[in-house]
Design an enzyme around this catalytic site. Structure first.
Site, mmCIF file in Angstrom:
data_model
loop_
_atom_site.group_PDB
_atom_site.id
_atom_site.type_symbol
_atom_site.label_atom_id
_atom_site.label_comp_id
_atom_site.label_asym_id
_atom_site.label_seq_id
_atom_site.Cartn_x
_atom_site.Cartn_y
_atom_site.Cartn_z
ATOM 1 N N ASP A 117 -28.014 23.716 27.339
ATOM 2 C CA ASP A 117 -28.076 24.136 25.935
ATOM 3 C C ASP A 117 -28.223 25.647 25.819
ATOM 4 O OD1 ASP A 117 -27.776 21.583 25.049
ATOM 5 O OD2 ASP A 117 -29.487 21.634 23.675
ATOM 6 N N ASP B 36 -30.621 19.740 31.328
ATOM 7 C CA ASP B 36 -30.699 19.500 29.883
ATOM 8 C C ASP B 36 -30.998 20.825 29.177
ATOM 9 O OD1 ASP B 36 -30.999 18.370 27.416
ATOM 10 O OD2 ASP B 36 -32.785 17.202 27.885
ATOM 11 N N TYR C 99 -36.789 11.992 33.549
ATOM 12 C CA TYR C 99 -36.539 11.155 32.376
ATOM 13 C C TYR C 99 -36.563 9.660 32.705
ATOM 14 C CZ TYR C 99 -35.008 15.513 30.127
ATOM 15 O OH TYR C 99 -34.950 16.777 29.622
ATOM 16 N N ASP D 71 -36.860 29.036 36.448
ATOM 17 C CA ASP D 71 -37.367 30.026 35.483
ATOM 18 C C ASP D 71 -36.546 31.312 35.556
ATOM 19 O OD1 ASP D 71 -38.426 30.071 38.033
ATOM 20 O OD2 ASP D 71 -40.415 30.740 37.440
ATOM 21 N N LYS E 165 -37.022 24.148 41.721
ATOM 22 C CA LYS E 165 -38.344 24.779 41.608
ATOM 23 C C LYS E 165 -39.023 24.486 42.949
ATOM 24 C CE LYS E 165 -41.470 26.796 38.937
ATOM 25 N NZ LYS E 165 -41.424 28.242 38.722
#
Ligand code: NAD
Length: 369
Positions: A255, A251, A145, A227, A195
């Site tokens: 959620d 992020d 980001y 994943d 990852k």
């Protein structure tokens, strides 16, 4: 006697209603546990614009700087004055400004589904096991980001968008310390998400977290690809205690994990800056927003705000017993059948629909008990 200064910024919508209950709960622990809280309320959001012409008035910012922690409600009312540019609207002018000003790099989101609220969870009872209790620790100021270059440019035959994922060793180390320290206070298990099979960032993340982990031998560390983690959260969420994630993975996974608790009204969060000695400056707020649809009607669930206050006692003031007492009092209030509209199911035996004030009052009573 220990003393702490708190800036209480209720903000807009349901903010003032739920803040009122959280302050009452804090006052109850103050008496029971013998510490002093200097709580000063100040305007933020549209309340700040109305009072002083700015979403984050100078006096409010000065109060935050002079405080040990910020207890925040929420800001933003989508229907208010569309002519005000987005840079001056509360979400950016207050929230992002505070995050930057106080270097809040660590975001903590506990997701706890009490057994009594099993009906609010989208998973089957079998997958919920003995109850879901996960802490997502998300790095908040680095990664994709914020990395440079970040741009969209013309190229022959079309356009190209570039985002850059960057992490340095110190950035990974400091968030890893936050996660290990939090795990030490919980079930002592940390799952680090990366990852590493595809990303250079993932390889460095795994190396650094493993190295930091050697300083916390009492915490069991494992690593999981993001994943797989997304899938495991739905299949077997009870395997997780603390999840440590870089910014973007956190992020998304926070959620996903939040959905397990069934209502935004139950979810607190903490955003922490650097520690100095025993104390850490922190910003504590519910995961939800201003809920304009139910504001001012005594309908909001105050538990997210109350649990945010508990996180503040734990992470900024090291008042662990008082934090645990608030969390236990919330569980007691739930077990007694108190339900605001968001967690009410008419088919649940013994459940009683209550308002914001009644729910707050039930938690206060349980703290005193
Ligand atoms: P929201 O979280 O305010 O509401 C989403 C849904 O959840 C609504 O149905 C609402 O009634 C419900 N809900 C949220 N908190 C609840 C609670 N404590 N008790 C019961 N129900 C609750 O999200 P939104 O409607 O997308 O946003 C409304 C405003 O809030 C927007 O201006 C948005 O920008 C702002 N917002 C602010 C923050 C913040 O201050 N950190 C966070 C999210 C959204």
């Amino acid at each position: 006697m220990k003393q702490f200064k708190i800036a209480a910024l209720a903000g807009d919508g349901i903010g003032p209603e739920v803040m009122r209950e959280a302050i009452q709960v804090l006052r109850a622990t103050e008496k029971t546990f013998g510490f002093k809280l200097e709580i000063t309320e100040a305007a933020v959001g549209w309340a700040g614009i109305d009072q002083a012409g700015k979403a984050l008035p100078d006096a409010t910012l000065a109060l935050c700087r002079a405080s040990d922690a910020i207890l925040f409600g929420s800001v933003g009312l989508p229907d208010r004055d569309p002519t005000i540019p987005k840079e001056e609207r509360p979400e950016r002018a207050a929230l992002l400004r505070i995050r930057k000003e106080f270097g809040l790099f660590a975001n903590l989101r506990p997701v706890h589904l009490p057994k009594a609220l099993a009906h609010a969870c989208p998973l089957t009872a079998e997958r919920q096991g003995g109850g879901i209790d996960i802490l997502v620790v998300r790095e908040l100021t680095g990664g994709m980001y914020f990395g440079q270059p970040k741009k969209t440019e013309d190229i022959p035959g079309g356009r190209r968008a570039i985002d850059t994922m960057v992490y340095t060793t110190p950035e990974i180390e400091r968030i890893a310390h936050v996660a290990f320290q939090a795990a030490r206070l919980r079930r002592k298990k940390l799952t680090s998400i990366d990852k590493a099979n595809v990303l250079e960032n993932g390889i460095l993340w795994r190396e650094v977290v493993t190295r930091v982990g050697r300083q916390y031998p009492e915490v069991a560390l494992d690593h999981m690809f993001v994943d797989n983690a997304a899938m495991q959260l739905m299949l077997r969420p009870t395997q997780f205690d603390v999840l440590l994630c870089e910014n973007m993975f956190g992020d998304i996974l926070s959620d996903e994990a939040a959905a397990l608790a069934g209502s935004l009204g139950m979810l607190p969060s903490a955003s922490l800056g650097a520690a100095s000695g025993e104390s850490t400056f922190g910003f504590y707020e519910p995961a939800g927003g201003t809920a304009p649809d139910i504001a001012g009607k005594n309908l909001a669930n105050p538990i997210a705000q109350i649990l945010s206050a508990a996180l503040m006692l734990r992470h900024s003031f090291a008042l662990h017993d008082a934090a645990v007492a608030i969390e236990a009092a919330v569980t007691t209030a739930i077990l007694a059948g108190n339900r605001t509209g968001d967690i009410f199911n008419p088919l649940e035996a013994g459940a009683r629909k209550v308002g914001t004030r009644e729910m707050g009052g039930a938690v206060v009573a349980a703290v005193h008990r």
